[in-house]
Design an enzyme around this catalytic site. Sequence first.
Site, PDB file in Angstrom:
ATOM      1  N   ASN A 108      -6.270   0.951   7.972  1.00 47.68           N
ATOM      2  CA  ASN A 108      -6.109   0.073   6.834  1.00 47.68           C
ATOM      3  C   ASN A 108      -7.441  -0.042   6.088  1.00 47.68           C
ATOM      4  O   ASN A 108      -7.358   0.768   5.180  1.00 47.68           O
ATOM      5  CB  ASN A 108      -5.557  -1.176   7.330  1.00 47.68           C
ATOM      6  CG  ASN A 108      -4.802  -2.161   6.259  1.00 47.68           C
ATOM      7  OD1 ASN A 108      -5.196  -1.810   5.101  1.00 47.68           O
ATOM      8  ND2 ASN A 108      -4.215  -3.074   6.753  1.00 47.68           N
ATOM      9  N   ASP A 109      -8.117  -0.889   6.355  1.00 46.66           N
ATOM     10  CA  ASP A 109      -9.205  -1.253   5.211  1.00 46.66           C
ATOM     11  C   ASP A 109     -10.101   0.053   5.061  1.00 46.66           C
ATOM     12  O   ASP A 109     -10.681  -0.087   4.074  1.00 46.66           O
ATOM     13  CB  ASP A 109     -10.252  -2.244   6.147  1.00 46.66           C
ATOM     14  CG  ASP A 109      -9.518  -3.600   6.271  1.00 46.66           C
ATOM     15  OD1 ASP A 109      -8.457  -4.112   5.426  1.00 46.66           O
ATOM     16  OD2 ASP A 109      -9.695  -4.296   7.259  1.00 46.66           O
ATOM     17  N   VAL A 110     -10.176   0.633   5.985  1.00 44.82           N
ATOM     18  CA  VAL A 110     -10.980   2.142   5.400  1.00 44.82           C
ATOM     19  C   VAL A 110     -10.500   3.005   4.695  1.00 44.82           C
ATOM     20  O   VAL A 110     -11.104   4.012   4.263  1.00 44.82           O
ATOM     21  CB  VAL A 110     -11.462   2.778   6.942  1.00 44.82           C
ATOM     22  CG1 VAL A 110     -12.122   1.940   7.794  1.00 44.82           C
ATOM     23  CG2 VAL A 110     -10.117   3.311   7.527  1.00 44.82           C
ATOM     24  N   THR A 111      -9.184   2.774   4.249  1.00 44.44           N
ATOM     25  CA  THR A 111      -8.841   3.530   3.222  1.00 44.44           C
ATOM     26  C   THR A 111      -8.441   2.743   1.934  1.00 44.44           C
ATOM     27  O   THR A 111      -8.041   3.252   1.063  1.00 44.44           O
ATOM     28  CB  THR A 111      -7.441   4.027   3.543  1.00 44.44           C
ATOM     29  OG1 THR A 111      -6.367   2.952   3.783  1.00 44.44           O
ATOM     30  CG2 THR A 111      -7.495   4.978   4.869  1.00 44.44           C
TER      31      THR A 111
ATOM     32  N   ALA B 155     -10.045  -6.998   7.690  1.00 38.88           N
ATOM     33  CA  ALA B 155     -10.740  -8.146   6.655  1.00 38.88           C
ATOM     34  C   ALA B 155     -10.034  -9.035   5.942  1.00 38.88           C
ATOM     35  O   ALA B 155     -10.488  -9.848   5.226  1.00 38.88           O
ATOM     36  CB  ALA B 155     -11.236  -6.898   5.535  1.00 38.88           C
TER      37      ALA B 155
END
Lengths: 471, 105
Positions: free
Chosen positions: A397-400, A438
Amino acid sequence: MIEAVLKPGGDAATALYIVAFSLFIIGIKQGTHPTTAKRGNLIAAAGMAVAVVTTLLLDGMGNWGLIVLGLGIGTAIGVIASIRVQMTEMPQMVALYNGVGGGAVALIAWSEIRHGISLGEDFPLDSLIPVIFAGIVGSVSFWGSNIAFAKLQDLIPTRPIAAPGQQVINAVLLLAIIVISVVLAVDHESPSQGLFILLLVLAAILGNLVVLPIGGADMPVVISLLNAFTGLSAAAAGFALDNVALIVAGTLVGSSGTILTMEMATAMNRSVSNILFSGFGGAPSGGGGGSTEERPHVSIGAQDAAIKLAYADSVVIVPGYGLAVAQAQHAIKEVADELEKRGVTVNYAIHPVAGRMPGHMNVLLAEADVPYENLKEMEEINPEMPRTDVAVVVGANDVTNPAAKNDPDSPIAGMPIIEVNEAQQVIVIKRSLSPGFAGIDNDLFYEPNTSMLFADAKAAAAEIAAEIGNL
Amino acid sequence: MSLMTEITIFVLAVFVGFEVISKVPTTLHTPLMSQTNAIHGIVMLGGLIVVGFANDRVEYVIGTIAIAFGAINIVGGFMVTDRMLGMFSRKPRPKAEADAKKGAG
């Protein structure tokens, strides 16, 4: 019983220890490539055998029954644990091994203090100070690693656990530890064993309190840091015991842990102290979290996803920890196999913090027989993204989240991401639109070229593989 | 060994460690970690020395536990690393290897 005996601290013993640590360095050096790493590991293990045998041959060694007992128990546990462990459980296994290593250092430090006191002589500072340091760091690592293990194994909640005023308590503990250390060092003519045990206990409490408030998502950093700590404690033990093998080996481990800690922190765009002391990684960070209204997004089914993938030339799969939780790595590999049968190029884009320890996702995919040449690092794959037909995000999720690049006000601004939004089309396999750890919305989900496939990662991947096979 | 000799060894080991380990690719970070973890098990030598030269009951107990802990660390660490690395090296693809060689040459 044994004929050839070596003088403790003598040239022959030291020479053999030098051979041992040289083999460690060669072993790690071979670990820079997947094809030689296995041999490297054997070389390092041979170095360990040299070091152990050398020590057993030291003149004056006795109590063989106890030595055999300790070796037997430890070897049995080590063998059974390493055969039974699942690849998804690797982070907690490493945490556990790390913990027992730290525990061993603390125990050795304690017996060194006892030994020194029993001699009734002045305790030389150049061995007393390393002993104190080894005791503190060993005890912190033992308890910190055990808490990390318990969190990763879901024995205790992975969400941050913190009491009010925790920072103050930690600071007081640290201060007390420093004061007691100084008292012990000043009193080096007859250091008190009671004070030293108190030191171990305070360090144990500190180890617990520091790791308890850290959320599950920050575990890669914590495990790396504990690894660095135990390395340093081993080096300190080497100073105390005048043993070069311990000094060099401990320092190597300390360097490795330090490098990994820094890499993990960089990949999360947070400082190590922020991770340790903020109790993030669980609670939504306020601010922009208010926009809960439904934003328009495209939702598709497995069949549509299969068609998009089957008619692409190049596909990049972006796995996240969600994939590991769903045990979907084998199902995803089936999708890739079906696609490759049709001539589609399939690569995997691995974010440095995908998984629960450094490099964890690579091991999970390797377990599913994904060839390592197809595992691409973030820097390597990002320039390829505009030329990629379909990017498939599974359990990440957050890493994209493109907000990390585009929105300077975003809480994750500046975090390096895998730029899937640059690909021609994006398919996100996810249970819902809920935010990642996050606590912020992922803009990627609402982009026009993004399709959401709401499902469990494993079930969805199996369905897509079957649909592609039917086309 | 003098303290200064030991510090010299320590400082040089820091540089060697950073040099060698920064070359390990991200792909292999988990095996690297479990391998260095196993190397850390070298503290077991301390336990061996404690027990080998001990003549008091508390030291027997502490030392034997330290040996057991160290042995778990060493044996488990190297074996599990071997298992993981076996996954990276199994079923090599002839085509991919040829490509890699071409790239290197």
